[in-house]
Enzyme design. Structure first.
Site, PDB file in Angstrom:
ATOM      1  CE  LYS A  72     -27.291  40.510  46.713  1.00  0.00           C
ATOM      2  NZ  LYS A  72     -26.579  41.100  47.872  1.00  0.00           N
ATOM      3  CE  LYS A 106     -18.668  43.018  46.315  1.00  0.00           C
ATOM      4  NZ  LYS A 106     -19.699  42.781  47.367  1.00  0.00           N
ATOM      5  CD1 TRP A 411     -23.962  52.532  38.981  1.00  0.00           C
ATOM      6  CD2 TRP A 411     -24.145  54.019  37.315  1.00  0.00           C
ATOM      7  NE1 TRP A 411     -22.712  53.061  38.747  1.00  0.00           N
ATOM      8  CE2 TRP A 411     -22.801  53.980  37.736  1.00  0.00           C
ATOM      9  CE3 TRP A 411     -24.498  54.884  36.295  1.00  0.00           C
ATOM     10  CZ2 TRP A 411     -21.808  54.765  37.153  1.00  0.00           C
ATOM     11  CZ3 TRP A 411     -23.507  55.685  35.704  1.00  0.00           C
ATOM     12  CH2 TRP A 411     -22.174  55.611  36.134  1.00  0.00           C
TER      13      TRP A 411
END
Length: 558
Positions: A72, A106, A411
């Site tokens: 996100k 994360k 990305w």
């Protein structure tokens, strides 16, 4: 083909001086305070004013997160870069990372690949010191409460009814529940105590929802911190703590300006979690971005049932901001995970599992369109393992809801990989105006607001309140706080309060085990299921892989 890591890409990127990024927004040298060469605090003269002509506000949200990843933040950054590539004046407004997740599960939280905000390492670590200032302000208040009790307790505070907890910006389960004040009589009063992670502190929420310095001070003073022995509330202003707390937060309140790899201006300011707090960057940063750009890309944490709901029902309600469109980020892999596929098998085509997992995406689409009145675009983060049949299934199902699916590859390609998404967003902004509304009305009681969120947004049959929660509801009504919105503290992994119920569960109930009043922030927190305000580290925390070599190059942050 050899892929570079996120860290390698960030370390090789050539950054522009922060003065050049500020100039893109029309800001002069006198309106920024540089923190080194590539980040700055911003001081435009109209910083606290609501913009007369607000830029289009694009809210990026997502399906419920899975171990497969959705991307996100990466998509938010890539969308901002793509809008810039299309000749639009775009500004990005995001949250600051917390050290807890960075060193926990994360890793870094500054985007990924060629859609990152820079300087990545600074942003993921100490940045401009905002998190430390918020923690210091929180703990100053805690110290003043206990000092007041020790110094004679003129306010008659009940030591067993101090509801203000200390804070630290790290995951540490050992600090959840403590007894403080042990030792000699000069070491304080023995009482129950504990820590929350800084991003779950009410100071963080106040910081992110304040409209200016005066409002910040007033909100800090309004924070409920304890009760007297005869049950009367004690606020931070009663301890004369809010002035000193405001001093600690004065500089932090100015938004932070950085840049993407492609040089798009980005404001990173504030960082509340969306599962245990309201999950949005600061009102001030969003307003400044709206002053300075024609298109503002912002995000709300975790899935749309948490961050986007709180963006609409809390941040917008308390600030007057209004989103013009919503982007829901999803991946084929994550949808198949919701359909029952193990993480190891996600690279294989599985139309049956995809069909079972799609209801999660469709529920979030319905919520954004039907509950909150926002036009929606689905950003499908593309992986090489996605098959044509899988892509066509997602596009066909979303088309039945009148929603465009745009493939993104930000990305690997940066803004160029987000141009299809940017075009789709521009199209809905031009042809599908928002009919923004809230999920519940202000005049409902807290209990009714919770039921409205659970039924309308989560799809629950109803809500069960424990005996403790029912007592909390009585206290809230007695204190006159029924008018406040609700911040649901719930697992991010499911629409329910059970993290194992994936996709779009049916025939479930939400359990509220307790409620706390965040009077300064202006909402009531409802603790659902097993949700806690202090996370723990995983068995193999990300910290195991983070190091610095002899030349000072940081490794393992991504």
């Amino acid at each position: 083909m050899v892929y570079k890591t996120d860290a390698q890409i960030a370390q090789e990127a050539v950054m522009q001086p922060i003065q050049a990024i500020a100039a893109k927004l029309g800001l002069g040298a006198e309106q920024i305070q540089p923190y080194g060469h590539y980040k700055a605090k911003v001081y435009p003269p109209d910083i606290y004013q609501k913009p007369a002509a607000q830029g289009k506000l694009i809210l990026v949200t997502a399906i419920n997160p899975t171990p497969a990843g959705e991307g996100k933040t990466t998509v938010s950054i890539g969308l901002g870069d793509a809008l810039q590539r299309l000749g639009k004046s775009a500004v990005i407004a995001l949250r600051e990372p917390s050290l807890g997740p960075v060193f926990g599960i994360k890793g870094g939280a500054a985007g990924g690949g060629y859609a990152q905000v820079l300087p990545m390492e600074d942003i993921n670590l100490h940045f401009t010191g905002d998190m430390h200032a918020i923690g210091a302000a929180n703990n100053l208040l805690a110290a003043m409460i206990d000092n007041h009790i020790y110094q004679g307790n003129e306010l008659n505070i009940d030591p067993k009814r101090v509801v203000w907890r200390r804070a630290i910006d790290m995951n540490d389960r050992q600090l959840r529940n403590l007894i403080s004040g042990l030792g000699k009589s000069t070491d304080g009063v023995v009482r129950p105590d504990g820590f929350d992670i800084t991003v779950a502190s009410e100071v963080m929420a106040v910081f992110c929802l304040a409209s200016d310095l005066q409002d910040l001070k007033q909100r800090l003073g309004n924070m409920l911190v304890a009760y007297t022995r005869d049950g009367q509330p004690i606020y931070a202003r009663d301890l004369q703590a809010h002035g000193a707390m405001t001093v600690l937060l004065k500089e932090a309140l100015q938004p932070n300006l950085v840049q993407t790899i492609e040089g798009t201006p980005a404001f990173l300011h504030g960082g509340p979690f969306a599962n245990i707090a309201h999950g949005c960057n600061s009102v001030i940063a969003t307003r400044v971005a709206s002053h300075l750009g024609d298109y503002v890309v912002t995000e709300a944490g975790f899935g749309a049932d948490l961050g986007a709901e709180k963006f609409c029902d809390i941040k917008c309600r308390l600030s007057g901001l209004r989103p013009d469109a919503a982007v829901i980020v999803a991946t084929i892999r994550a949808l198949k995970y919701n359909g029952g596929v193990s993480r190891e098998d996600l690279a294989h085509e599985n139309l049956e599992a995809l069909e079972k997992g799609l209801p999660n995406l469709l529920k979030h689409i319905r919520n954004m369109k039907e509950v909150f009145g926002l036009p929606v675009v689905v950003a499908l983060n593309h992986f090489v393992s996605d098959t044509t049949a899988e892509l066509e299934m997602v596009q066909a199902v979303c088309a039945e809801y009148g929603v465009t699916v745009a493939l993104t590859d930000v990305w690997a390609k940066g803004g160029a990989g987000g141009e299809e998404l940017a075009q789709a967003v521009l199209n809905v902004l031009a042809h599908d105006p928002a009919q923004f509304r809230y999920a519940y009305a202000d005049d409902l009681k807290i209990e009714e607001k919770i039921r409205a969120i659970a039924r309308r947004v989560y799809g629950a049959d109803n809500v069960d309140f424990t005996a403790e929660a029912l007592e909390d509801l009585k206290t809230i009504e007695q204190l006159g706080f029924n008018h406040l919105p609700v911040c649901m503290a719930k697992t991010q992994y499911s629409l329910s309060d059970n993290p194992k119920l994936l996709a779009c569960p049916e025939n479930f109930r939400i359990t509220v085990r307790g409620l706390t009043v965040a009077a300064g922030a202006g909402f009531v927190v409802a603790l659902c299921g097993a949700m806690m305000r202090m996370p723990g580290l995983p068995k193999k925390p990300a910290a195991h892989s983070i190091d610095v070599d002899d030349s000072g190059v940081i490794q393992g942050l991504f």
